[in-house]
Each structure stands twice: as C-alpha cells, then as structure tokens.
Design a protein around this motif. Structure first.
Motif, mmCIF file in Angstrom:
data_model
loop_
_atom_site.group_PDB
_atom_site.id
_atom_site.type_symbol
_atom_site.label_atom_id
_atom_site.label_comp_id
_atom_site.label_asym_id
_atom_site.label_seq_id
_atom_site.Cartn_x
_atom_site.Cartn_y
_atom_site.Cartn_z
ATOM 1 N N GLY A 73 0.795 -1.303 0.174
ATOM 2 C CA GLY A 73 -0.166 0.115 0.061
ATOM 3 C C GLY A 73 0.914 1.096 0.034
ATOM 4 O O GLY A 73 0.401 2.361 0.486
ATOM 5 N N LEU A 74 1.917 1.119 -0.230
ATOM 6 C CA LEU A 74 2.937 2.148 -0.285
ATOM 7 C C LEU A 74 3.687 2.523 -1.802
ATOM 8 O O LEU A 74 3.913 1.371 -2.426
ATOM 9 N N GLU A 75 3.936 3.641 -2.135
ATOM 10 C CA GLU A 75 4.634 3.810 -3.460
ATOM 11 C C GLU A 75 5.957 3.135 -3.295
ATOM 12 O O GLU A 75 6.235 2.843 -4.556
ATOM 13 N N ASP A 76 6.676 3.024 -2.213
ATOM 14 C CA ASP A 76 7.904 2.581 -2.267
ATOM 15 C C ASP A 76 7.807 0.987 -2.920
ATOM 16 O O ASP A 76 8.844 0.561 -3.474
ATOM 17 N N THR A 77 6.948 0.215 -2.517
ATOM 18 C CA THR A 77 6.723 -1.129 -2.730
ATOM 19 C C THR A 77 5.834 -1.546 -3.815
ATOM 20 O O THR A 77 5.526 -2.839 -3.931
ATOM 21 N N VAL A 78 5.277 -0.385 -4.449
ATOM 22 C CA VAL A 78 4.063 -0.862 -5.408
ATOM 23 C C VAL A 78 4.458 -2.212 -6.401
ATOM 24 O O VAL A 78 3.899 -3.008 -6.758
ATOM 25 N N SER A 79 5.860 -1.950 -6.798
ATOM 26 C CA SER A 79 6.235 -2.890 -8.079
ATOM 27 C C SER A 79 6.386 -4.298 -7.700
ATOM 28 O O SER A 79 6.837 -5.160 -8.290
#
Lengths: 789, 424
Positions: free
Chosen positions: A770-776
C-alpha cells in the motif's frame, strides 16, 4: 436503591454509585478536573469537594459512594469555601494568559475559574515552569499549563493499554511526560487531547488555527474503518478545522482513533482535484462538467459497441457511500456490465456465490467485550481496527480469553491467552491444526473433513486452543485483513467455519474501509445485484479478473489502484494498457497520470451526504459539513448525471435521500441462501515449503487516499515504509549481511533496508504494502528471493 | 521503670541477637500460641485490655484494629509493618530495628496468626542500612529455628515475612502509599475508603501497624494486658518511646510509661542545654502543633493530655526549643520539608506547601509583610482537611500552631527584618 438528598432535592440513586454520578444524572453541576466517567477515580484534583451531612470535612463527590439518607450540599458555604480554595491552588502555578493559549474558550479550568476563581491572583511568588516535550506529530505539549489531573496517564494505562505518558517527580515537580524521550505512538493517542481539561495537551495540527467559538459543529461518521465511529466535524467558514469524537456508547464510546481524528488534514491537500480534466492527445485540459461527462458517455458507449459492455469494469473504494455504490452499479449495469468490485485487497473469490448478504462481525460491536473468548485470525487488530482493539482489550480485562493465529507476532495491548504464530503466512495450516485438534475431540463424525485433515498433526498450543474453544461460553472467531488478503481466503473461511461447527463459536470478519458491508448490499460485486439478488446469466468479472483480462475501460470511484489494490503493479499495468480510464477521485495521483484519461473531482466525506454501513450492519447516514471544494461534486450527483447522459432509465434522483430510498426499496427484505463455506476443494497449503513468503500488511496510516495525505499522521511511526523485516534465523541461513538486501519477487527486483525482527516467524518476510515504495513488488503472500547486494 | 518494652534487651550484650532476645523470654509467646492453642480472640481481648494504641502517630487502639480482619475470612491477607520512620524528630523505630529486631518479628508473626495472614511485608526506611541488616539477620535466624516459614513449629500454620527497603520518600510512611510502594508503584497515597482492612496490599485485606506497636505485642502477651495497662494510665496503656531532640543535654530515645510528666522526661534528657530557658516544644514529630513552654511544663506525656492541650503525641518525637530559637526559621525549615515531601498527587498539598514555603522564605529574607501572615494561615486552612492523606494536615498544622502561639515573633521579624529572639 438508596434515596439521597442533594441541595435539598430528593434523588433516587443507584446503589454503589458516587455522589458525582448521581449529581450528573440529575443535572446538578459539581466542578471537577480529574474525574472522568470513563476513567478510574483519582480523587486528586479535589475540585469536587462537597459538604456531606455528619462528615467533619468536605468530601470529594467523585469518590464518595452514596448511602441511604445521605444529605449533600454542593454549594453550601463550606463546600464553596473548599472549592474556591482548590481553584486558587490550581491557578497559582497555572499561566493566566488564556488569550494566547490554544485551549482558550474551551478550557475546563478557564470555565470553572469564572465560577470559583477570584478576580485577581494573590500569588506573588515565582511560577512553576515545565519544559515542553516533543511527543510526536499529533499532540502538542504545553506542560506549564498542566494541572496534574492525570487523565492522560490513566487513559494510557486503562483504556489504550500502553503506558506512554506518566507522572514523574513529586510535589510541585510532578510532571507529565514520557519516561524516556520518545513519542507517543498509541493508535488512540488523540483522545488524550480531549481528556486534557487545560491547554497542556492540544492537537498539533489544529493548534492556533481557530477558536472554539468560531466553529460550527456537525455530526458525522468516520470514513476509514468498518466500525463507523461517531464524530463531530468542526468547520469554520466552510472549511473543516478538526474532528472530535461524538459519544456513542454502543460503538466508539467517548473515543475515536487517531486515523479518524487527524485524516481531515488531507482534505485540502495540494493533490486535491478542483476541476474535471480530460487528457486529449496526451495533453491535460481542464473542462466543464458537461463536457467531461458527455466525453465519458461517448467514449464508454464507443468502447461498449466496439468490444462489448464486458470490456468495461468499475472499481469502487470500500469507503464510498452506499448511495455512490448503488448508483455506480446501476450505471454500469445500465451500460451492460456486471464487472463492479470493491474488494480491492482480496485475491481469492472462490465461494463468493454462497456468501451472506454482507460480510461483518455478526454481532453488535459492544457485545464483543462480553465474549468469554475471541479467536483472532490474521489480524493486527490495533492497526486495522483501533476501536475493535479497544473492545477486545475490555474483554480481556474482564477475564475473556484472546487467542491469536497470526502470520507475525504483532504486539497487542491486552493479554493473549494463547498464540499460534504461523510460518510463511500459512494461516490455513494454523487453522487446520486447531480444527484437527477439535475433530479429534469431537463425538460427531466429520468424515470428509477428517479425510482432508488426515495428515495434520496438532501441536500442544492447538490442543490447548481447542480445549479453550470448547470450554468457553460466548465465543467468536474474528478474521482480519491478513486473512482476507490471503490467496486461500476461501479455505481460511472454510476452516473457521469448521472450527465454528465443532466448537459453537460464531464467525465474523472485519472488512476493509468504512462501507464494505454497504458495497455488498448495494450490489457493488460482480455476481450480485442490490439486496443480494443473484445476477441473471453470466456474472461480471471480479477485480482479479478485471486486471487479468486487461479490460478496455475502467471506471474508478475513489480508488488509487496501485496503492489500494492487492497487487498494485498489476493493477497499474492493466490501467495503463486500457483505452479509457475514468477516475472519479478526490485526489489526483501523480503516479496514475499515465493511466487515467479523465479526472472528475469527487467530494470527500465532509462535502457529501451519504450512508455508511458498519460491520454490525448499522446504516449510518451523515450530511455534508461543508460545501464542495472548488468544482468538486458529491459522488451521488456525479454518478446520477452520468446515468442521465448515458440514457440509463430511472436515474432521476433529486436528493441523496431519494437514492437511499430507492435502494431500500430495491433491497426489500433480502432472501438468499447462505451456503456456509464448509465444503471446500481439497485444501492446499497443508504443509510448509522452504520458500520465503512475504507478509504484506497495510500500514495503519496508508489505508486510503485521505489518510495517505494527512501530514501529521504521515510523520508518525505507523505511517509506512520500514524495509524488509525477517528474523535472525533466516538472515543467518541466507547469510545476509549488510544494511540492505536485494529482494526479488517474480520479475521485480529492488533493494530494501534489512531489519532484523524477532517477531517474524521462520521463512517469513514482512514488507509493508500500500506504499509507493513497494508498489512494483507484487502482492501479499508472494514468494521472495533474498540475497546480498 | 524505663526500657521495659521495646528496649527490654538493651542492657544485654549484642542485644539484637537471638540469644539475647530469648533470654528475656523472646518467642515464648509465639511458641505458647501453638502449644497452648491460644485463640486469636483471646489475644485481641488481651490487647484491648492493655489499651495499646498505635505508636506510629494516629494512636488508634490496636486491639480494635486487629479485630477488623477475621482469621477465618477467605483469600489472601497480608500483615504489613511500617518501619518507614520519616517524621522529622523521630528515631525510635530505627533503634528497635538496631537493638531488638526479633521482637518486631515476633509481634508481626503474632498478628499474622491472629488475622490468618500467610504473608507479611516489613517496609523499612531506605536510609536504615544498619537496621535493615539486623532485621534481615534476625529473620534468617527466626527462619532457621522454624519460627517463620512453612508449618511453623509443626502447627500447620504458614507465615512468610519479607523485609522491603524503601527508597527514601517521607510519603511512603503513609500506610496506603507504603502499600503502593510495596507493589512496586510510585508512593501515592490511596483515597480512603476503602481502608486497608478491606483493600490493602494487592487489593487484599491488610493489617498495617507501626514497628513499635508490633514490638510491644509480645511483651503484653507475656505479662498480660492488665500489667501493661497499669504501666501507663487508663486509655493510655504501657510505655512509649520518646525521641527527645533539640536543646537538651542528652538527646536520645527514652522508653517511659505514658503519663510521665514532661518535666521528668526533660530531666531524664539531661535538662536544657546551657541552662537556657525552654521556649517551645513540638511534642509529637514535626507535624504536631507546637506548644509553649508554659503549656508543656504542666503536661504529662500521654495521648489524652497532649491532645487536650491542642497538640498530638504523634510518633513521640519531642523537639525541644530554647529561648534562642527563631520560630520563623524553625517554621521555614518545617515548611521546606513538607514542600519537598508532598507527593504531588492532590492539588491543595502540591500547590499549597510550596506556596507557604515561598512566603516564609520571603519573610525570613526580610521581605515579608504583615499581610503575608494572614495569607500563609489562609493557605494552611485551605489545605487542611481537604487532601487525600494526612500530609496536607501535617504541613498545615505547624503553620497554624506557630502563628497561634508565636505570631508576635513573626510580626517582630517582619517589622525588623530579622529575628530578635536569637540575639538573646
């Protein structure tokens, strides 16, 4: 029931109650500071001293139990003398500069000093000064103003269950603070702001922005979790200034979670959409509503006629209102597509046909505390549903037993009687072992289930859990977010059902968002119409299928799919390949600019009326507290006009109430066959492997777009990204050294900081999602490869 | 007639040893209880007859207190001994601990038997290093003999006693703060009711007495309540230790019968230092109201007589002040103590003690005004009777009494910006 007399008035009092409680019930005002009906009695401020017949000294009304025939005077010369003396004592060291204090105008000390204080201070000595402490981004301290009532301390000890604030020093030097320089991190810490009778603890975000008398107070419902806490929204000149709890004994009592309290800060975030926008030939153009809506109608009809209506899918936030949900599905179904889903963080949809009308707790929230046992399955309850955490704490304090089956050993603020921490996120195996222990004890023959679970060997803790489950009276199994997002959720449900059948426990689930129940009821699911009626013919696509099948057009209602959906990268890829994406969102997400073709500015909860259905099935309607910001519009109005421009029949609702009435009519008295998820496919996940499985909880303050943009919440420990958390055993086995690790999930590789955390079971890695850092990085419970950089 | 009760071993070598204690009949009562099957009721009757009153300060009848908890009542009960002797001027419990520790243990054990408590806590003031060592050793010895522990003397009665060392807070001598401290919490007094007899240590029925009270019990039971009563005077049975300090030639502890004239106690303490004139006496520890020389010289040292004169026997700390004493400075010192030792829990005491101290400080510095005297008295009145525990009253009473008896001296100090008494 003893009769007592207060100020000559005869009152029937409840036996064992204190004078102050009786007085409060009879509208007789007794001044007080330390007393609070939800906290233990300290009797330390001495402001409530009253005269009692035959008592030689004035007695504190908060700590003096009533007796038959007791005569009390709250304003006799003796009582007033004592009260005024205490007021003078309280004021000698308190700054007398109310105009520059944030609490001014809504301060209990200021108010009572009007009645009991003198017009000038007789204190001429130096005043006490207490150094302020930085206790985090939510609460501002001005400790010179503290009157040592210890409400905040008692709140932490008794209600929140974490002793974060304490009183150190003694005598005049008694001061409130954290024991070691650290911030207050309770998920309920904001309540201490309300409890503080003076300006010692105030809201950091709200501080010095408005005065109490400038504010307009409107009742509302908190839009973040399935509890639906009652709140008041305070506005000034059409702008939301703050949120405070609204007392409701059956739901949130006198409290509200920090998420519900501080999320308002995001309402005027710079990401806020102010006008409809269309992407034409790669260029964004601001357009009128009319143009935007007609454009959408044209494009969707074009895609519908080209690829069939099945090429259009809609995603709805589980926070969207009942009315928004109803109109969205009506519009989509009017276009010919049943592909509507709100189950953003679910990946296993097997057995959705047999589901009940809506998923929920299955009993009133305030009955949770009366249970004698609750088995939590896959839940970090404090971070998922703070208020439910409070209820479970109350249950545990009253002697109820809390059992836990969890993929990570999260800390609770109440005692856990037994816990089973499963490796590799394998909740299925964890539950299977308990079910097997129960099966072994069962007199009824469950042949099929016994065959499935033949290979399962319960361990000591499972047998103890089974024993407790059988022995307890009122009992519940409650599934949380870590269970609902599991790839074998249907099997988890089936096993909880089996445990329920074998032990007599009820089963409930705590869903995402504030209106998952309402989304089911209003038909925002691909296989059911409003009221649980089955779709005639082919059902629509589930959210997983919508992404899998790469549709041509998507409609988003208050969803940022890369963050809100279980597999963010997959979701974003699906949107990016689509021909047409409409986002009816409150905020413009910078990382969705490539995917989205039309942005429509949606009014958030504060600017629309609507209804939310909480986990116990309560329909809670609320009204707008402010006018829509700039050109944004309430969701129900946008969807209604979209229905009109697409020529969908019966779309002429005048008000939000009309929509609700239509929905009520359509739901009627639902009749549906609930098939208990009892007969499952042969169960997978019955053994562990040697792979490393990712646990991917959503951080407390990353649960939805509003929360993600609330600055103060984002500065707390619970905001988000930490890194890769594994235990030492795993780190040693993989020979991981250094501060960062190379993490691979399918074809995505990234470097993450390595954090050794002994809460993690073996072969399990925790990376928040749910975080931009771990989207991928893929979704929860995926297989990871870890190696040194 | 001196040193017959708590100090009865004092004339022996190593008076604190088990042998010394046993040589005066120590532990004979404890053993007799089991050999003769003495009932708790008869022990209580004997204590009531003796008219033993609490020696910690309040003077509550001990026999009556022991009857609040019945032996048969179910559940865990506790006995607590309060050796957190902190009242300025008092040093009697310290010497019982140092010179006759076994008698305390026997007294506590008897109480445990009477009330059916299987666990006792003995809370010792943190600064009493030597006393703590002695009581620890005594406890070891008693345990070795099977006088404390499981199945005492084969009777089937279990009693375990634990010595707990405090950490130097005056407030922990207050019985409920002491219980909080035993529980490992901060020493904040509890609101009463409920009283310790219903809700004490860990929320269980608890009997708490002063060291001297417990130490008196074995002797009373050995010689009979009547004997003890007749040592003193009616309603004021037995002997009491007076800690005499101040301007006397021989300050120290004097265990004398209650009812002894003050003049005689003064004589025992060697008379006034330098032959100077007696000016004032605080007869019961710093929190007791001060009395004038004139009042004192007519008084007998017992609960009732001192109470009639408007003060308290308190803990028996007799602070003697001669004519050179500056009452402003004495009161300032006392006010400083209470401002420092207030726990800070409840408002009047937390704020009031510091306020009084500051005003007195100002007066002492020669910057006071006559109005300050009314102000400080009003503060004291605002505190007294309105706090959770007695510390508030303890802080108020010196102020009230000093201003009652020596107001002229305060006025003179303010007018002359200095003390004229000291120049005599």
């Amino acid at each position: 029931m003893p009769f007592i007399e207060i100020n000559g008035k005869k009152i029937e009092a409840e036996a064992g109650s204190m004078i102050i409680e009786v007085a409060d019930c009879s509208n007789i005002q007794i001044p007080r500071f330390c007393y609070h009906k939800k906290l233990s009695i300290a009797a330390s401020c001495r402001m409530c001293l009253v005269e009692v017949e035959r008592a030689p000294k004035p007695l504190p009304a908060c700590a003096t139990p009533v007796t038959e025939g007791m005569k009390v005077w709250t304003r006799s010369p003796k009582a007033l003398l004592a009260q005024k003396a205490v007021m003078e004592f309280l004021l000698i060291n308190h700054p007398l500069d109310c105009p520059i204090c944030d609490q001014g105008g809504e301060c209990e000390l200021q108010d009572l000093s009007m009645g009991y204080g003198q017009d000038a201070s007789r204190y001429t000595e130096g005043k006490r000064v207490v150094k302020d402490k930085n206790i985090g981004s939510l609460i501002a301290t001005d400790l010179t103003r503290c009157i040592q009532c210890t409400r905040c301390v008692r709140f932490g000890t008794e209600v929140a269950g974490i002793r974060e604030l304490g009183a150190t020093g003694r005598g005049e030097c008694l001061e409130i603070g954290t024991f070691i320089e650290q911030s207050v991190s309770s998920e309920l810490s904001g309540n201490m702001i309300d409890l503080c009778p003076v300006g010692a603890l105030t809201s950091k975000p709200y501080r010095f922005t408005a005065r109490g008398w400038e504010l307009k107070q409107t009742p509302s419902i908190a839009p973040h979790d399935c509890v639906g806490s009652h709140i008041y929204v305070h506005t000034r000149r059409n702008q939301v200034m703050r949120v405070v709890p609204r007392e409701n004994e059956s739901i949130n009592e006198a409290w509200v979670s920090d998420r519900d309290r501080f999320s308002y800060e995001a309402l005027y975030h710079s990401d806020r959409l102010t006008q409809p926008k269309i992407k034409l030939k790669g260029e964004w153009q601001t357009v009128s509503w009319q143009i935007a809506l007609e454009y959408i109608a044209n494009r969707l009809s074009q895609i519908g006629s080209q690829h069939g209506a099945n090429a259009i899918g809609a995603l709805l936030s589980p926070n969207a209102t009942l009315e928004e949900g109803y109109l969205l599905q009506k519009w989509m179904r009017g276009l010919g597509s049943h592909s509507i889903d709100h189950r953003l963080r679910q990946s296993d949809f097997r057995h959705q046909e047999g589901a009940p009308l809506f998923p929920g707790l299955g009993l009133p929230i305030n009955e949770l505390e009366q249970q004698s046992l609750v088995l939590l399955v896959g839940s970090d309850i404090r971070k998922e549903q703070p208020i439910i955490g409070l209820k479970l704490r109350k249950m545990a304090l009253a002697g109820g037993k809390a059992l836990v089956v969890n993929p990570v050993d999260v800390p609770f603020n109440f005692d856990i009687a037994l816990k089973s921490i499963v490796c590799q996120g394998n909740l299925v195996l964890g539950l299977a072992k308990i079910a097997k222990a129960l099966l072994n004890q069962s007199e009824i023959h469950f042949a099929k289930e016994a065959a499935w679970l033949a290979s399962i060997e319960p361990e000591a803790v499972d047998i103890q859990m089974a024993n407790l489950l059988r022995a307890s009276g009122k009992k519940m199994i409650v599934m949380g977010a870590l269970a609902a997002s599991h790839p074998a959720f249907s099997q988890i449900k089936a096993l909880t059902q089996l445990i329920s059948e074998l032990s007599g426990a009820k089963v409930g689930i705590l869903t995402d968002g504030s209106n998952s129940a309402g989304a089911w009821l209003s038909g925002c699911i691909p296989h059911r119409l409003p009221g649980g009626k089955s779709v005639q013919g082919e059902a629509g696509f589930t959210i997983a299928e919508m992404f899998e099948k790469a549709l041509k057009a998507y409609v988003l209602v208050n969803v940022e799919p890369h963050l809100d959906c279980i597999e963010g990268a997959k979701a974003r890829r699906a949107l990016e390949q689509a021909e047409f994406v409409v986002a009816i969102n409150t905020f413009e997400s910078p990382s969705l600019q490539k995917a989205v073709d039309v942005w429509l500015p949606l009014a958030p909860f504060s600017e629309t009326s609507g209804t939310l259905v909480n986990t116990e099935g309560q329909w809670q309607s609320f009204v707008a507290v402010a006018n829509p910001f700039e050109e944004s519009r309430p969701g129900w109005k946008i969807l209604r006009v979209l229905g009109n421009v697409c020529d969908i029949p019966d779309f002429d609702y005048e008000t939000c109430e009309d929509v609700l009435a239509a929905l009520r009519l359509e739901i009627g008295t639902p009749e549906l066959t609930v098939i208990k998820p009892f007969c499952v496919d042969p169960i997978e996940y019955l053994a562990n492997t040697d792979e490393i499985i990712r646990i991917a909880p959503i951080p407390l303050y990353a649960s939805d777009g509003l929360v993600r943009r609330a600055p103060a919440l984002q500065q707390t420990k619970d905001a988000g990204f930490r890194g890769l958390q594994i235990n030492r055993t795993l780190a040693t086995r993989l020979n991981l050294v250094g501060e960062a690790v190379r993490v691979q999930c399918e074809d995505c590789v990234m470097q993450l900081p390595l954090l050794i955390d002994e809460q993690m079971p073996d072969n399990t890695a925790m990376i928040f999602s749910g975080l931009e850092d771990t989207v991928s990085l893929g979704g929860p419970y995926s297989v990871l490869k870890l190696e040194n950089i | 007639m001196a040193n017959e009760i708590c100090f009865r071993t004092l004339h022996l070598d190593t008076s604190w040893s088990l042998e010394a204690y046993q040589s005066v009949g120590g532990y004979s009562v404890w053993k007799k209880i089991f050999t003769d099957n003495i009932t708790p009721a008869s022990i209580i009757d004997e204590l009531k007859l003796s008219s033993l009153r609490g020696r910690g300060g309040a003077g509550f009848p001990t026999g009556l207190k022991w009857s609040f908890i019945s032996r048969g009542a179910p559940g865990q009960k506790y006995i607590v001994c309060n050796s957190d002797e902190g009242e300025p001027g008092t040093f009697k419990d310290r010497d019982i601990l140092r010179f006759n520790p076994h008698q305390i243990i026997e007294g506590i054990a008897i109480a445990a038997y009477v009330m059916g408590a299987s666990i006792g806590y003995h809370y010792v003031r943190g600064e009493f290093f030597e006393g703590f060592e002695r009581i620890e050793n005594a406890l070891l010895e008693a345990r070795k003999l099977g006088l404390i522990g499981k199945n005492i003397l084969g009777s089937g009665f279990d009693f375990e006693l634990h010595n707990v060392s405090g950490a130097g807070a005056y407030i922990c001598g207050e019985e409920t703060a002491l219980m909080e401290s035993i529980e490992g919490k901060k020493g904040f007094p509890r609101f009463k009711p409920p009283f310790p007899a219903n809700y004490g240590v860990y929320g269980r029925p608890t009997n708490i007495n002063n060291t001297e009270t417990f130490a008196s019990v074995p002797v009373i039971l050995q010689h009979g309540g009547k004997w003890f009563l007749e040592l003193g005077k009616p309603n004021n049975g037995g002997c009491k230790i007076f800690s005499v300090s101040g301007h006397v030639n021989a300050p120290g502890n004097y265990e004398i019968p209650l009812g002894t004239p003050f003049a005689k106690l003064l004589e025992m303490a060697g008379g006034m230092k330098g032959g100077r004139k007696l000016k004032a006496v605080i007869p019961g520890g710093s929190s007791a109201p001060v009395l004038t020389a004139h009042q004192m010289l007519d008084l007998t040292m017992d609960y009732d007589a001192i109470s009639q004169a408007g003060s308290m026997l308190g803990s028996g700390a007799v602070i003697i002040m001669d004519e050179t004493t500056c009452m402003v400075k004495v009161l300032l010192r006392i006010a400083h103590f209470y401002a420092e030792e207030s726990c800070g829990q409840c408002t009047p005491c937390r704020e009031g003690t510091g306020w009084m101290f500051r005003i007195l400080q100002r007066i002492e510095a020669g910057k006071g005004s006559l109005k300050d005297l009314d102000q400080v008295l009003e503060i004291a009145n605002g505190i007294s009777g309105r706090t959770i525990c007695a510390l508030g009253d303890a802080a108020a009473m010196p102020v009230q009494s000093f201003l009652k008896h020596f107001r002229d001296e305060f006025e003179s100090y303010i007018n002359h910006q200095q003390c004229l008494a000291q120049t005599i």
